[in-house]
Each structure stands twice: as structure tokens, then as C-alpha cells.
Write an enzyme that holds these catalytic residues in place. Sequence first.
Site, short mmCIF file in Angstrom:
data_model
loop_
_atom_site.label_atom_id
_atom_site.label_comp_id
_atom_site.label_asym_id
_atom_site.label_seq_id
_atom_site.Cartn_x
_atom_site.Cartn_y
_atom_site.Cartn_z
N ARG A 228 13.98 -3.73 -6.12
CA ARG A 228 14.69 -3.19 -4.96
C ARG A 228 13.69 -2.80 -3.88
O ARG A 228 13.99 -2.91 -2.70
CB ARG A 228 15.56 -1.99 -5.40
CG ARG A 228 16.48 -2.37 -6.59
CD ARG A 228 17.93 -2.31 -6.32
NE ARG A 228 18.68 -2.97 -7.38
CZ ARG A 228 19.54 -2.40 -8.21
NH1 ARG A 228 19.79 -1.11 -8.10
NH2 ARG A 228 20.17 -3.11 -9.13
N GLU B 220 30.43 -14.61 -20.96
CA GLU B 220 29.99 -14.97 -19.61
C GLU B 220 29.19 -16.28 -19.63
O GLU B 220 29.33 -17.11 -18.74
CB GLU B 220 29.11 -13.86 -19.02
CG GLU B 220 29.84 -12.56 -18.70
CD GLU B 220 30.50 -12.59 -17.32
OE1 GLU B 220 30.46 -13.64 -16.66
OE2 GLU B 220 31.07 -11.55 -16.93
N TYR C 212 6.91 -12.91 -13.02
CA TYR C 212 6.01 -12.67 -11.90
C TYR C 212 4.56 -13.01 -12.27
O TYR C 212 3.70 -13.02 -11.41
CB TYR C 212 6.15 -11.22 -11.42
CG TYR C 212 7.56 -10.95 -10.90
CD1 TYR C 212 7.95 -11.40 -9.65
CD2 TYR C 212 8.51 -10.29 -11.69
CE1 TYR C 212 9.23 -11.19 -9.18
CE2 TYR C 212 9.80 -10.07 -11.23
CZ TYR C 212 10.15 -10.53 -9.98
OH TYR C 212 11.42 -10.33 -9.52
N LYS D 75 19.19 -12.00 -18.33
CA LYS D 75 18.35 -11.13 -17.50
C LYS D 75 18.75 -9.69 -17.69
O LYS D 75 19.95 -9.41 -17.64
CB LYS D 75 18.55 -11.55 -16.05
CG LYS D 75 17.85 -10.71 -15.03
CD LYS D 75 18.19 -11.18 -13.66
CE LYS D 75 17.52 -10.29 -12.65
NZ LYS D 75 17.86 -10.66 -11.30
N LYS E 225 23.78 -11.21 -16.86
CA LYS E 225 22.90 -10.33 -16.10
C LYS E 225 23.41 -8.91 -16.23
O LYS E 225 24.53 -8.58 -15.81
CB LYS E 225 22.88 -10.76 -14.64
CG LYS E 225 22.06 -9.83 -13.77
CD LYS E 225 21.92 -10.38 -12.38
CE LYS E 225 21.21 -9.40 -11.49
NZ LYS E 225 21.10 -9.90 -10.12
C1 PBG Z 1 20.26 -9.37 -7.23
C2 PBG Z 1 18.97 -9.56 -7.93
C3 PBG Z 1 18.37 -8.62 -8.77
C4 PBG Z 1 17.17 -9.16 -9.18
C5 PBG Z 1 17.07 -10.42 -8.66
N1 PBG Z 1 18.21 -10.65 -7.86
C6 PBG Z 1 18.86 -7.40 -9.36
C7 PBG Z 1 19.47 -6.29 -8.68
O1 PBG Z 1 18.95 -5.78 -7.67
O2 PBG Z 1 20.48 -5.84 -9.19
C8 PBG Z 1 16.20 -8.42 -10.05
C9 PBG Z 1 14.93 -9.07 -10.30
C10 PBG Z 1 13.89 -8.21 -10.85
O3 PBG Z 1 14.08 -7.01 -11.11
O4 PBG Z 1 12.80 -8.75 -11.04
N2 PBG Z 1 20.74 -10.49 -6.63
#
Ligand code: PBG
Length: 292
Positions: A175, A202, A282, A217, A165
Amino acid sequence: MFVADGIDEPRPIASMPGVVQHTRDSLRRAAANAVASGVGGLMIFGVPRDADKDATGSCGRDPDGILNVALRDLAQDLGDSTVLMADTCLDEFTDHGHCGVLDASGRVDNDATNSQYVGLAVAQAESGAHVVGPSGMMDGQVAAIRDGLDAAGYEHVAILAYAAKFASAFYGPFREAVASSLTGDRRSYQQDSANAREALREISLDIDEGADIVMVKPAMSYLDIVAAAAQMSPVPVAAYQVSGEYAMISAAAAHGWVDGRAAALESLTSIRRAGADVVLTYWAAQAAGWLA
Ligand code: PBG
């Protein structure tokens, strides 16, 4: 799918047209519809009330916390007709917005965070999640969660490990989606986008620790990593088409600059072509309909 506490009706996410923060009830309906249209599974994120956020994200472990009650609703409604997955991370639940707990100097404390993840994972398994998805990128999180689940009698609950990630600009809309409290960034625990070799390390570590699925991701800017993971991984490889990827195509489509459906399907096809066995998107419910 996002489920929020303390709202009376679904709340749109401006940067992700068509995606909403659900109420418990609207989540139940949307989940049933998604399953009816043929999605392979559902990943659920919880959005607590601001007042319930604290330094250790305790509402994520609380059986009455929004994510856990929503998981119980869906487990009851849907049984084994879909794969019910939960985001296993602290960032939605902490008042500082980081994916872990902080030490006295304000740094994310890796090992203390892992014990918190065990509590989250066990609470989610108890609530009916078939799969837990640790997304915080702490070292050793998969091993800690596997041990914790086994000790609590949840040997049958699988781990979808966010293995590679990256610290990515493409998480921007997410966010907003989870009303994140984060200031600063996650570069001390998420990966450097320039570093492919570290990503593969990783992934190997997570496989050794017992991951049942490993995930890369974001997807689009990391298809080389998806392809390399597909070559070397003995377990299924997932790729997460993140919020920014969805937002870019949706925004361009809203202007009439690209054909939204064609662009979405082309991007999903490219992720499969790179070698992903599982795609988080999504567009899942819509795409399942398009492909039916
Ligand atoms: C953090 C988390 C993130 C996403 C899912 N879980 C990333 C982050 O804020 O760093 C991102 C998913 C997305 O952008 O669709 N636990």
C-alpha cells in the site's frame, strides 16, 4: 515492478528495501537487467499522480496513463524475450483506493466493476501486455475479461487470475509502494484467511471462466492452499510472495537476525515444494542471479 508518473528519479519504498517506484526510464533499464538475469516474466504495477486518480480509475484505461505507456516501452524494448504482465485492477487508480467502483451507498459494485476491468484489460493488451492479471477479486471478472479481450481481437492474451486472494495483513508495504488512497479494508471482496474451502471454490470458478493460470496470494501463510490447488488444477498454479513476506525477511536480514539470501531462497523453495508452477516475488531478478 512499480512505475510511477511524475517523478524524476526512482523513489525507494521504505518498507521494501531494494524495491523502488521506477521512472519510465529506470523501469526500462531494470526490466532489461531482470530479463538478462533470467527472470521468467515481469509484472508491472502503475502508480499515477494523485491528481489523476478518480472514482472509476480512468487513468488505468487511458492509453497515455502511466501503466499503459510503460507497457508500450517494455513491449518495444523486450519483444517476446520475456512474458510481460500487467496488474489489472482499479485500486492504484481510484481516489478512494478500492479495487472496484462504488455504488451510491459506498459499497464496491461487483458488476459495474467488471465492465471497468474489461476496459483496463483491453487497454493493457493494446499496450503490449502478453498476460493480464485481474487482482480485484470480483465475481465473474475472468469471464468478463475473456469475453472483452476476445471481442477486441486479443484472443491470444492470457489471463493470470488472482483466484484465491485473501484479505491479508501482509499487503501492508504494497500500500506504501502504490501510494494507496485506501481507508478501511477489502474484506467484502477478498477472502477470509480461515476459509480454505472457499478458496478452492474460487479457483474452480476461475478455471471454468477461462483462467490460463490461477494464483494463490499471499504465499507463505497459504501453502496448504497452493498444495491443494496444485492437486486439482488443470492449469498452472502461481503463488505470489507478497510485500509483507519480502519486508519481514528483509528487515530481519538488515538486523543480522537471519541470513537474507538463504532465508529468501528457502521461502521460494517452499513455495515451489508446495506445488507452485510460477512464483511472483520481489526477489525475482536477484534470485535469478543467485540460481544462475
Ligand atoms: C490489489 C493488490 C494488492 C496487491 C497487489 N495488488 C493487495 C491489496 O492492496 O489488497 C498486494 C501485493 C503485495 O502485497 O505484494 N489490487
